[in-house]
Scaffold this motif. Structure first.
Motif, PDB file in Angstrom:
ATOM      1  N   GLY A  66      -4.939  -3.544  -7.808  1.00 36.20           N
ATOM      2  CA  GLY A  66      -4.985  -2.352  -6.969  1.00 36.20           C
ATOM      3  C   GLY A  66      -4.085  -2.427  -5.743  1.00 36.20           C
ATOM      4  N   ARG A  67      -3.931  -3.579  -5.152  1.00 37.08           N
ATOM      5  CA  ARG A  67      -3.239  -3.587  -3.878  1.00 37.08           C
ATOM      6  C   ARG A  67      -2.493  -4.906  -3.693  1.00 37.08           C
ATOM      7  NH1 ARG A  67      -3.526  -0.829   0.808  1.00 37.08           N
ATOM      8  NH2 ARG A  67      -3.275  -1.981   2.744  1.00 37.08           N
ATOM      9  N   SER A 104      -0.886   8.504  -0.321  1.00 39.60           N
ATOM     10  CA  SER A 104      -2.061   7.670  -0.116  1.00 39.60           C
ATOM     11  C   SER A 104      -2.765   8.000   1.194  1.00 39.60           C
ATOM     12  CB  SER A 104      -1.647   6.207  -0.121  1.00 39.60           C
ATOM     13  OG  SER A 104      -0.610   6.009   0.802  1.00 39.60           O
ATOM     14  N   PRO A 134      -7.470   6.416  -2.779  1.00 44.83           N
ATOM     15  CA  PRO A 134      -6.063   6.194  -3.072  1.00 44.83           C
ATOM     16  C   PRO A 134      -5.392   5.227  -2.100  1.00 44.83           C
ATOM     17  CG  PRO A 134      -6.472   8.435  -2.275  1.00 44.83           C
ATOM     18  CD  PRO A 134      -7.777   7.768  -2.386  1.00 44.83           C
ATOM     19  N   ARG A 135      -5.972   5.060  -0.936  1.00 48.39           N
ATOM     20  CA  ARG A 135      -5.292   4.240   0.053  1.00 48.39           C
ATOM     21  C   ARG A 135      -5.186   2.795  -0.416  1.00 48.39           C
ATOM     22  NH1 ARG A 135      -7.593   1.445   4.018  1.00 48.39           N
ATOM     23  NH2 ARG A 135      -6.257   0.637   5.663  1.00 48.39           N
ATOM     24  N   SER A 136      -6.205   2.346  -1.113  1.00 41.81           N
ATOM     25  CA  SER A 136      -6.200   0.935  -1.459  1.00 41.81           C
ATOM     26  C   SER A 136      -5.223   0.636  -2.591  1.00 41.81           C
ATOM     27  CB  SER A 136      -7.605   0.502  -1.862  1.00 41.81           C
ATOM     28  OG  SER A 136      -8.020   1.312  -2.932  1.00 41.81           O
ATOM     29  N   ALA A 137      -4.758   1.651  -3.283  1.00 40.95           N
ATOM     30  CA  ALA A 137      -3.817   1.386  -4.356  1.00 40.95           C
ATOM     31  C   ALA A 137      -2.410   1.319  -3.800  1.00 40.95           C
ATOM     32  CB  ALA A 137      -3.910   2.483  -5.408  1.00 40.95           C
TER      33      ALA A 137
END
Lengths: 386, 377
Positions: free
Chosen positions: A121-122, A172, B162-165
């Protein structure tokens, strides 16, 4: 009746002095330099040379992951017109060393587990920046983030290049920021400097002419000749200002036309409004110049003082860097400089097409600087010999 | 070359310089004044920026956003009743950045999860717009993610999801972690003073001596032209060495900016460098007949050179032709070295190449200056 007569005599004397001054200016070689050569030279330098927008970014990469996505990130950075081809390094120390030597602006480190974390994911990418130039460092960091943000989002893949300032925040972000850059949508630095250009030219011209004028007359003895004539010191000074203001308008026009022809940068607003705003500015600057020359012992001193007035004017007025960001104290000090108010006028008229009513406040400030200077000069210039 | 004659010439020059209160005042006040004024003018902060606000929403979320934007060290808010007055203020230049919070901000957030906020920039204020853009995005994102701010509204998945992706870029700023503009300007101001003031002082001093006739008296003494040159340049070099020291102390005690590298090394490089800008002054003086002419020549020459030398704008952003031009300017190399020493703590090894260039240009200038002094006999 006597008042009208006095006024007519004043006008006649002023015109006579102005005629004499104009004849002097016509034969002076340096006038051509300051009215024609300097504006064109400054237009070239300020239009092409100065920019805060990072270009030719020298960067290195240490790709520990070496997988398709990390290579794509590097490729995307390289494809961006602001970045030069990267130097590939094999250790953190090597990058650190090159940053220290000033060879790099940025050093991108992609970790071993880049791909794995991205699948989870990150993923994190470290960018080491040379903070010695803070504005460049902040901007380059922003570029890298924006380019990286587009990698994962397949929708924006195709359009990552020109729209870096963006009209939208990356997808995002939890808030949909719809950003709009008015008057200068591409955030082109050139417009910022070209708008202030005429201020540089006029300050230089008015200060050097005025500062030299009186001292030179005193040195060559012609000041005493004028005192022996039925002209008052005020008439002499006003008479001296008239041709200089005319020369200033020529310099201003040259600067405007040069910027227009070279970069297609023509004023948004009415040129006549700009000319109207330039008048109190020239008067205020000339007032300071004349005051300096009335205090100075010889012409060398006068020019010295004028020069050391010139330099802080450029920096503190907000012509090169926005005065809004300067700390209090420095900001207020800059408010004493005529160039501060003229650059406000110039930006409003040239960049944003403001009308006469929107520049009345700065014009008023400039006129009051002029008035204070004239009072000071009058006090200094009591007719006296030797 | 006779060292005794040189010593006499140097003594004479020192006395002449120290005797004149005006020159002395300029020698002390201009460097310190330049340091005080220039050091604080460059900033990546937004704390001084006025932010125009139209809050049509007047909701919990909008008030929360505005409070965060108003927090210490960030924007100064100026409310406007509607879009029309905001637009007028933008055109008039009262504000350079503005935020418009739409009436349906709160509803938008509940329904879509991503409320829409409009941000307007005055694009002609490049630096203001650039700084504000980064700060606004950061503040607004933080506020919207803050659980307290979102507590009152319906929970939505969008805020965290979505921020964590994606790829997070972690910037790590070396040498100046807080992106403070003061060290950058301080180290550049040395270049400004050492290139401009030095040239000016020596040019005016020689031209004045020519006008007074004392320079010709020197030329008929047994002193050679290189002795006259050194007798002029060395004492002034000493004065400017004291200036550099004063500026270093002032920057250190007042702004807390001490050189990251060796202060002694910096002093040596500075003294070395300004002997050459003094020679440039000698050359200018040889081509001028009056002090005023010398000064305007210096100004005309140094204005573009200082802009090109990277004093305020990075050279690498310039087009190729200007970059070549900048390389020819000695001040470029001196400013580069002083930034390397002051900001990155570079030692002699890391700036060796720059030092070689400065030395090469310097020797050429000294030789030219020696010839210029001799020619006018």
């Amino acid at each position: 009746v006597s008042r009208i007569q006095r006024l007519r005599r004043f006008a006649r004397n002023v015109l006579a002095i102005a005629y004499k001054e104009a004849a002097l200016l016509r034969h002076d070689q340096t006038v051509f330099t300051s009215v024609v050569v300097l504006p064109i030279m400054m237009t070239v330098v300020m239009g092409l040379g100065l920019s805060f927008r990072p270009q030719q970014i020298r960067w290195a990469v240490f790709d520990q992951s070496d997988d398709p996505i990390s290579r794509r990130l590097i490729g995307d950075l390289e494809a961006d017109s602001a970045f030069l081809p990267p130097i590939v390094l094999t250790s953190r120390e090597a990058g650190r060393e090159r940053l220290g030597a000033g060879e790099l602006n940025a050093f991108v480190v992609i970790p071993f587990d880049f791909r794995r974390s991205l699948e989870r994911g990150r993923a994190e990418v470290q960018v080491q920046l040379d903070g010695s130039d803070p504005i460049m460092a902040a901007r380059i960091g922003g570029y890298v983030s924006q380019i990286a943000a587009h990698i994962v989002d397949p929708r924006s893949e195709a359009t990552h290049e020109p729209d870096r300032l963006g009209t939208r925040s990356p997808p995002s972000s939890p808030i949909d920021l719809r950003q709009q850059f008015r008057f200068n949508p591409t955030l082109d630095d050139r417009e910022f400097y070209l708008a202030a250009l005429s201020g540089f030219v006029l300050t230089n011209l008015c200060l050097s002419f005025a500062a030299l004028g009186l001292v030179a007359e005193r040195e060559s003895g012609t000041w005493e000749q004028m005192l022996a004539q039925p002209t008052s010191p005020l008439e002499v000074i006003v008479g001296k200002l008239v041709p200089t203001v005319a020369a200033g308008y020529v310099g201003l026009s040259v600067a405007l036309v040069a910027a227009g022809l070279m970069y297609g940068f023509w004023p948004q607003g009415n040129v006549l409004v700009l000319f109207a705003g330039a008048l109190p500015f020239m008067l205020a600057t000339l007032g300071i110049g004349v005051f300096v020359s009335s205090v100075a012992r010889d012409s060398a001193q006068a020019v010295f003082v004028a020069v050391f007035f010139l330099m802080p004017s450029f920096v503190l007025s907000g012509s090169l860097l926005p005065y809004e960001l300067m700390p209090h104290g420095v900001r207020e000090f800059g408010g004493l400089l005529p160039l501060r108010w003229y650059q406000i006028i110039a930006r409003r008229v040239i960049d944003r097409g403001a009308g006469l009513t929107q520049i009345l406040v700065p014009m008023g400030v400039l006129l009051s600087i002029f008035a204070v200077m004239m009072l000071a000069i009058r006090a200094r210039m009591k007719p006296r010999l030797g | 070359m006779s060292f005794r004659r040189l010593a006499v010439l140097m003594l004479r020059e020192s006395r002449a310089t120290l005797r004149d209160p005006f020159t002395l005042a300029i020698l002390v006040l201009v460097p310190l004044g330049a340091l005080l004024l220039f050091s604080s003018v460059m900033s990546t902060e937004v704390s001084g920026i006025t932010l125009g606000v139209v809050d049509a929403s007047d909701s919990h979320l909008s008030r929360r956003l505005l409070a965060d934007l108003r927090a210490p060290g960030t924007f100064q808010l100026r409310p406007y009743p509607d879009r029309a007055s905001l637009d007028r203020a933008l055109v008039g230049g009262e504000i350079a950045v503005a935020v418009v919070l739409p009436p349906d901000l709160e509803r938008d957030r509940r329904r879509r999860g991503r409320p829409e906020v409009q941000v307007l920039y005055d694009g002609t204020e490049v630096v203001l717009a650039g700084n504000s853009e980064a700060a606004l995005t950061a503040i607004m994102t933080a506020t919207a993610l803050d659980p307290i701010a979102s507590a009152s509204v319906a929970p939505v998945g969008a805020a965290g999801g979505p921020r964590s992706a994606g790829i997070a870029v972690v910037p790590h700023v070396l040498f100046n972690p807080r992106l403070d503009g003061v060290p950058f300007m301080v180290s550049g101001t040395f270049g400004f003073v050492m290139s401009f003031l030095t040239t000016l002082i020596v040019a005016v001093s020689i031209v004045n001596e020519r006008a007074a006739g004392t320079f010709e008296q020197l030329q008929v003494t047994p002193a050679t032209s290189i002795e006259i040159l050194l007798g002029k340049v060395l004492p002034l070099g000493g004065v400017f060495a004291v200036d550099v020291l004063l500026m270093m102390l002032l920057a250190g005690f007042l702004f807390g900016v001490w050189p990251a590298g060796s202060g002694l090394f910096f002093l040596v490089v500075s003294v070395f460098y300004q002997l050459f800008s003094l020679s440039l002054g000698v050359i200018i003086s040889a081509t001028s007949t009056t002090a005023a002419e010398a000064v305007s020549k210096t100004v005309l020459l140094s204005n573009p050179l200082i802009l090109l030398s990277g004093f305020s704008m990075p050279i690498q952003n310039m087009p190729a032709v200007f970059q070549w031009l900048a390389e020819v300017v000695p001040a470029t190399h001196y400013i580069r070295v002083s930034r390397a020493i002051y900001l990155r703590g570079a030692g002699p090894g890391q700036v060796a190449w720059e030092l070689v260039i400065i030395a090469g240009m310097g020797i050429a200038l000294v030789l030219l200056a020696g010839r210029a002094i001799g020619r006018r006999t």
